[in-house]
Motif scaffolding. Sequence first.
Motif, mmCIF file in Angstrom:
data_model
loop_
_atom_site.group_PDB
_atom_site.id
_atom_site.type_symbol
_atom_site.label_atom_id
_atom_site.label_comp_id
_atom_site.label_asym_id
_atom_site.label_seq_id
_atom_site.Cartn_x
_atom_site.Cartn_y
_atom_site.Cartn_z
ATOM 1 N N ALA A 1 -5.822 72.437 19.817
ATOM 2 C CA ALA A 1 -5.762 70.976 19.880
ATOM 3 C C ALA A 1 -4.318 70.486 19.817
ATOM 4 C CB ALA A 1 -6.575 70.378 18.740
ATOM 5 N N VAL A 2 -3.545 71.025 18.844
ATOM 6 C CA VAL A 2 -2.149 70.601 18.720
ATOM 7 C C VAL A 2 -1.370 70.987 19.972
ATOM 8 C CG1 VAL A 2 -0.024 70.943 17.407
ATOM 9 C CG2 VAL A 2 -2.215 70.739 16.216
ATOM 10 N N GLU A 3 -1.634 72.190 20.477
ATOM 11 C CA GLU A 3 -0.975 72.667 21.692
ATOM 12 C C GLU A 3 -1.258 71.738 22.874
ATOM 13 O OE1 GLU A 3 -0.942 76.827 24.275
ATOM 14 O OE2 GLU A 3 -2.661 76.287 23.017
ATOM 15 N N ALA A 4 -2.522 71.345 23.029
ATOM 16 C CA ALA A 4 -2.904 70.476 24.146
ATOM 17 C C ALA A 4 -2.280 69.094 24.015
ATOM 18 C CB ALA A 4 -4.424 70.370 24.213
ATOM 19 N N PHE A 5 -2.299 68.530 22.817
ATOM 20 C CA PHE A 5 -1.716 67.200 22.624
ATOM 21 C C PHE A 5 -0.207 67.236 22.881
ATOM 22 C CE2 PHE A 5 -5.612 65.926 20.385
ATOM 23 C CZ PHE A 5 -5.740 64.629 20.841
ATOM 24 N N MET A 6 0.464 68.283 22.443
ATOM 25 C CA MET A 6 1.910 68.385 22.672
ATOM 26 C C MET A 6 2.228 68.404 24.164
ATOM 27 S SD MET A 6 3.075 71.153 19.780
ATOM 28 C CE MET A 6 4.527 71.539 20.731
ATOM 29 N N MET A 7 1.500 69.222 24.909
ATOM 30 C CA MET A 7 1.788 69.354 26.334
ATOM 31 C C MET A 7 1.402 68.095 27.115
ATOM 32 S SD MET A 7 3.383 72.094 26.788
ATOM 33 C CE MET A 7 3.361 72.089 28.578
ATOM 34 N N GLU A 8 0.292 67.466 26.753
ATOM 35 C CA GLU A 8 -0.122 66.252 27.459
ATOM 36 C C GLU A 8 0.851 65.107 27.197
ATOM 37 O OE1 GLU A 8 -2.318 65.424 29.658
ATOM 38 O OE2 GLU A 8 -3.179 67.422 29.828
ATOM 39 N N ILE A 9 1.309 64.980 25.962
ATOM 40 C CA ILE A 9 2.290 63.930 25.656
ATOM 41 C C ILE A 9 3.600 64.196 26.399
ATOM 42 C CG2 ILE A 9 3.712 62.951 23.820
ATOM 43 C CD1 ILE A 9 1.333 63.343 21.928
ATOM 44 N N THR A 10 4.006 65.467 26.454
ATOM 45 C CA THR A 10 5.212 65.812 27.206
ATOM 46 C C THR A 10 5.068 65.460 28.678
ATOM 47 O OG1 THR A 10 5.671 67.628 25.667
ATOM 48 C CG2 THR A 10 6.796 67.676 27.796
ATOM 49 N N MET A 11 3.886 65.758 29.246
ATOM 50 C CA MET A 11 3.646 65.425 30.651
ATOM 51 C C MET A 11 3.691 63.923 30.887
ATOM 52 S SD MET A 11 3.172 66.339 33.714
ATOM 53 C CE MET A 11 2.964 68.112 33.482
ATOM 54 N N GLU A 12 3.139 63.133 29.960
ATOM 55 C CA GLU A 12 3.179 61.684 30.103
ATOM 56 C C GLU A 12 4.610 61.166 30.029
ATOM 57 O OE1 GLU A 12 0.727 59.672 30.889
ATOM 58 O OE2 GLU A 12 -0.645 61.384 30.970
ATOM 59 N N LEU A 13 5.426 61.769 29.163
ATOM 60 C CA LEU A 13 6.829 61.371 29.080
ATOM 61 C C LEU A 13 7.566 61.684 30.378
ATOM 62 C CD1 LEU A 13 7.711 62.526 25.439
ATOM 63 C CD2 LEU A 13 7.452 60.184 26.253
ATOM 64 N N LEU A 14 7.313 62.856 30.943
ATOM 65 C CA LEU A 14 7.947 63.213 32.217
ATOM 66 C C LEU A 14 7.497 62.279 33.331
ATOM 67 C CD1 LEU A 14 7.740 67.114 32.135
ATOM 68 C CD2 LEU A 14 9.811 65.727 32.073
ATOM 69 N N ARG A 15 6.212 61.918 33.317
ATOM 70 C CA ARG A 15 5.693 61.019 34.348
ATOM 71 C C ARG A 15 6.363 59.650 34.261
ATOM 72 N NH1 ARG A 15 -0.074 61.053 36.083
ATOM 73 N NH2 ARG A 15 -0.440 62.173 34.131
ATOM 74 N N GLU A 16 6.462 59.097 33.059
ATOM 75 C CA GLU A 16 7.086 57.790 32.894
ATOM 76 C C GLU A 16 8.573 57.844 33.198
ATOM 77 O OE1 GLU A 16 5.753 54.762 32.275
ATOM 78 O OE2 GLU A 16 3.895 55.841 32.681
ATOM 79 N N ALA A 17 9.233 58.925 32.808
ATOM 80 C CA ALA A 17 10.666 59.050 33.108
ATOM 81 C C ALA A 17 10.899 59.113 34.609
ATOM 82 C CB ALA A 17 11.227 60.295 32.434
ATOM 83 N N GLY A 18 10.019 59.808 35.317
ATOM 84 C CA GLY A 18 10.160 59.887 36.765
ATOM 85 C C GLY A 18 9.973 58.555 37.451
#
Length: 520
Positions: free
Chosen positions: A361-378
């Motif tokens: 669960a922690v692993e999934a939340f970390m990666m999904e939040i990172t992906m959302e940050l990359l998406r918004e930064a892009g």
Amino acid sequence: MAFNKPRKRRKNSQKAEDKEDFSIKLNTNLDDNIENIKKLLDDPNDLVTRTFSIGHTKYTCAVAYIDGLTNTTLINQMIIRNVQAEVESPETKVSEAGAPLLDRLYNEWLSVGGVKKAYSLDDVSLAILSGNTVILVGGTDQVIIIDTQGGPERAVEEPTTERLIRGPKVGFTENIRTNTVFIRKRIRDANLRFQSYKIGRRSKKTLIVTYIDGIVHPNLISEVNKRLKTIDLDDAAESGFIEQWIEDSFLTPFPQLEHTERPDKVAQALTDGKVAILLEGTPFALIAPITFSNMLHSPEDYYERWLFSTLIRFLRYLAAFIAVFLPALYIALLSYHPGLIPYKLAFFIAASREGVPFTAAVEAFMMEITMELLREAGFRVPQPIGQTIGIVGGIVIGQAAVAAGIVSPIMVIIVAITAISSFSLPAYGLAISFRILRFGFMLAAAIFGLYGIILAYIVVNIHIVNLKSFGVPYSTPFAPSFKGGWKDIVIRAPLTTLGKRPGYMKPKDKKRMNKGGNTS
């Protein structure tokens, strides 16, 4: 068709606007009128007022406009020069000033189309600030307003948020008149209607409601107009303000109006009996009402043959499922139900997770939040840099996280597949909704496993069934269903079988074509 009432917070908002709708009458003195206009606008440096004599007579008039908002060539060539040339002509006799002279200007000497009269200072100021030109004549309390809107505009381009391989490459612009022209070019029907409003106490932007009389249900038009009349804002900067004000419920992640840059999509919606809303200053039009299935359709579905379009729709529904449920299923299966995983795959996942210090669960939340940050930064940085951040950032961070033993390789694959699936959805508003729901399902899976996913799924379905868009159930035509409605939901039946308009819209003219099957 039942239509919901707007929320109580909008009640009597129109009365507040009416209290400020005062009118100051013009007088017969030309200089006083010019001075009052300057005082009302605080004499801005881009306000142009020019007084000139009418030919060789003793009579004078003046023009007033904002430099940069108007077509100055039209003003100089078709107004000032044309009036002076007409009066200097030997056949033209000017014997009276005031209202008779203004009438001759209005009826004979102005070679432009958009001309009207006004009597109040408020109408004059609004016309000037809208890019029109005002002609004032001494001796009368009337003025002539001429449509001379111009200035810099963005060129017509392909829609950036709704690209198609096959289909028109034209998108709406910020000029509302250009947008109405695009619609008229696609629907050359005498029953096409455009109702105009002024939105915003300060901005007074033009808002247009468009529909096809004879197809749309009258109650839908009445409800849309009633909600629009309750808008009480200083400025509606974008159509999103209108969408949030007139939607049925703000306590939902799902959009209840569809926004689009495509004129062909608006035209298709109008022929289905829907209503479109255009706002000055934005290329995004609103379509109402909508259903959940509408958000998974694309105009390209009707431009390609039905077999290909049906396959693409199946892929979209699969992508929607993956975008919402895949990370949650990963968490549930690894944390609570490893016995449901095939043993070879289970051994592979266990080996790849060896040394990872976090739970699934922690692993999934970390990666999904990172992906959302990359998406918004892009999205926020300049386009060339955004592409670099999206590609390089994802690869570098994912590889570094795996090499450091923070996350497993299978988690990186799942996050990548989830992101690709969300990008394949045609409606950006629905993609945002699925991003929100994804985290809700992940949280439910982390607490209760598969049972949590099932419970969350039931709650979302109950919410969708109870949600409405201008009185139309959001789950239509899944439930309630209509005869033949399934021909254009998951599958896209052959075009010749789509003989009638959607039944849930209750159109006055049900037939879309003379031949074909029943879809309503």
